[in-house]
Design an enzyme around this catalytic site. Structure first.
Site, PDB file in Angstrom:
ATOM      1  N   ALA A   5       1.659   1.167  14.950  1.00 23.17           N
ATOM      2  CA  ALA A   5       0.706  -0.044  14.734  1.00 23.17           C
ATOM      3  C   ALA A   5      -0.081   0.138  13.395  1.00 23.17           C
ATOM      4  O   ALA A   5      -0.989   1.311  13.448  1.00 23.17           O
ATOM      5  CB  ALA A   5       0.000  -0.377  15.972  1.00 23.17           C
ATOM      6  N   GLU A   6      -0.334  -0.972  12.799  1.00 26.92           N
ATOM      7  CA  GLU A   6      -1.541  -1.192  11.802  1.00 26.92           C
ATOM      8  C   GLU A   6      -2.134  -2.572  12.287  1.00 26.92           C
ATOM      9  O   GLU A   6      -1.606  -3.603  12.518  1.00 26.92           O
ATOM     10  CB  GLU A   6      -0.983  -1.282  10.336  1.00 26.92           C
ATOM     11  CG  GLU A   6      -2.167  -1.082   9.290  1.00 26.92           C
ATOM     12  CD  GLU A   6      -2.687  -2.434   9.079  1.00 26.92           C
ATOM     13  OE1 GLU A   6      -4.042  -2.358   9.599  1.00 26.92           O
ATOM     14  OE2 GLU A   6      -2.330  -3.261   8.521  1.00 26.92           O
TER      15      GLU A   6
END
Length: 516
Positions: free
Chosen positions: A286-287
């Site tokens: 995830a970003e």
């Protein structure tokens, strides 16, 4: 193998580039309003239900209608992806990498065309769209080379042991869900998708609801390059209807997500819970955003600092997770710096990005417009408005680049991600205090330090807690292979997209040993 080199950007000051882009834009403009199907197992599927994508610069202009997937289509796509995985996972690495290189060639030949779609569907200026397309090409070229290198290096990492024949290989995980954002609708969609695919996985791609047409065009390019059926299944839809299903499903092996903190945290929670029949711990990549700061040290050139801040804060209307939204300036230059940034900001032209004179365009939609304008009102209570503040949604979602001064470090304007053209200034009395203020947020994505003091550079390297730290340059514009991108804390899993370790997230090392 030819070494990777970042794709050059287009110089739009050159008349021949202006003319070439105008031709591409006219060609794309003729195609707006079409209907696009799902792509499942290589077959087109029209569900009769559609996402409608509109031009944020001209909000009544329909860019395209894209079929919506529901639970039946997701289940079908998963079956197709599983069947394709059995074959694709055993395709030689050199052939998987070749798919990426061929796709890069297609994008390179049609570069202005892909960029033109971003002008219309995402509201990007020519320069911003061109950089987006170039980054998509970079991801294709870089990840193809990285996978070839990864396949070659595995055995070399092992320690020799007499009497045994030992090997290690990086094998794919399985079927994954790719859930990209709208703000880099070609680059990030491409990078997230092909990184998983070149590693031997198959995927379900659910593009952002605001920019599904561009994502469809990318899948078309992969198919044109020879991608086998079922490797990438194109399944746009309402997040409320299929979002949880994609993350929770027992047959999903990994989730690759770029988006907001709140959505990312929910996905992480759902992915961590085992579903009956699930045989693995799901991998979550995830970003999730940032609240990025530029620190301006005493003695730094005021005009250079001001231009760096304006470029970092207002490119693409501040709709970048790396955009500068906080400036922490030393008291000795604070007032003249604020004045210079305000002056430069007032010069920026905002409007329909089809006009070259416009520096930046709209925010993406009505929801974003309402959010950003609400923060402008908050800013009027928390600080001093020195530039911008105006907004109109009559024809498109246009918000003036906005600057606030004298904002407290603990204020909402300095703590919460706005994701729009708003930057807030606060004052520091020492470099150490400035870095402490910069770290006073739950995010840790990018940051920039403008200083001529080598000891301060060394201090910031140790103390400024962000995944991407820049000195004497803007805090946006990470280049694939040059600046591996990803952040700390609530900015995500620090996955470092465009870096040498990224493909490891979509593989699992398998060791084998034979007694001689």
């Amino acid at each position: 193998m030819i070494p990777y080199r970042p794709e050059p950007l287009t110089d739009f000051s050159a008349p021949h580039h202006q003319e070439a882009f105008a031709v591409a834009l006219a060609r794309v403009q003729e195609q707006v309003g079409q209907t696009y199907p799902l792509i499942i197992g290589g077959q087109t599927v029209d569900t009769g239900r559609y996402l409608e994508s509109y031009n944020p610069s001209a909000k009544t202009e329909l860019i395209g209608r894209v079929a919506k997937a529901g639970k039946p289509e997701i289940e079908r796509a998963l079956r197709c992806a599983q069947e394709a995985f059995a074959i694709w996972s055993e395709v030689p690495v050199v052939e998987r990498a070749s798919l990426l290189f061929k796709t890069a060639a297609i994008l390179r030949r049609r570069k202005h065309e892909f960029s033109a779609w971003m002008l219309l569907e995402a509201g990007k200026s020519r320069a911003e769209a061109d950089a987006d397309t170039a980054e998509a090409i970079d991801f294709l070229e870089y990840y193809g080379r990285q996978m070839l290198a990864l396949a070659q290096r595995a055995d070399a990492l092992l320690t020799p042991f007499a009497g045994e024949d030992n090997h290690m290989e990086y094998i794919p995980l399985g079927v994954g869900a790719i859930i990209p954002p709208w703000n880099f609708p070609l680059a990030i969609v491409t990078g997230m998708t092909v990184s998983a695919v070149v590693a031997g996985n198959t995927v379900l791609l659910k593009p952002a609801s605001q920019t599904p047409v561009i994502a469809y065009k990318m899948v078309e390019a992969l198919l044109e390059a020879g991608m086998p059926a079922g490797v990438v299944n194109f399944v746009p839809g309402d997040p409320e209807e299929i979002g949880d299903l994609l993350v929770e499903h027992a047959d999903i092996r990994f989730i690759s997500f770029t988006g907001s903190k709140d959505v990312g945290l929910r996905m992480n929670e759902l992915a961590a819970k085992r579903i009956p029949g699930q045989r693995w711990i799901k991998r979550f990549v995830a970003e999730m955003g940032g609240k990025d700061a530029i620190v301006v040290d005493a003695g730094f050139d005021i005009d250079l600092a001001a231009r760096t801040i304006v470029q970092s804060a207002f490119g693409f209307s501040g709709q970048k997770c790396s955009a500068c939204s906080r400036v922490i300036a030393h008291a000795s230059l604070y007032d003249p710096l604020v004045e210079r940034v305000a002056a430069l900001t007032r010069e920026l032209k905002v409007g329909d990005v089809r006009e070259m004179a416009h520096f930046t365009g709209p925010v993406i939609d009505q929801k974003a417009f309402a959010k950003v304008t609400s923060y402008i009102e908050i800013g009027k209570q928390e600080g001093r408005l020195v530039a911008g503040g105006g907004a109109s949604a009559d024809t498109g979602y246009f918000i003036e680049p906005t600057v606030f001064a004298n904002v407290a470090p603990s204020s909402r304007l300095m703590q919460e991600e706005i994701f729009g053209p708003v930057v807030a200034f606060t004052k520091s009395t020492s470099f150490e205090e400035a870095i402490a203020i910069a770290n006073q947020t739950e995010f840790g994505l990018t940051g920039s330090v403008l200083t001529h003091d080598r000891s301060h550079i060394a201090y910031a390297r140790r103390k400024f807690h962000v995944g991407n730290l820049y000195f004497n340059r803007k805090c946006t514009g990470a280049i694939v292979g040059v600046h591996p991108f990803g952040g700390f804390n609530m900015s995500g899993t620090d996955s470092k997209a465009g870096g040498p370790d990224y493909l490891l997230l979509f593989t699992q090392p398998k060791a084998s040993s034979e007694l001689l």
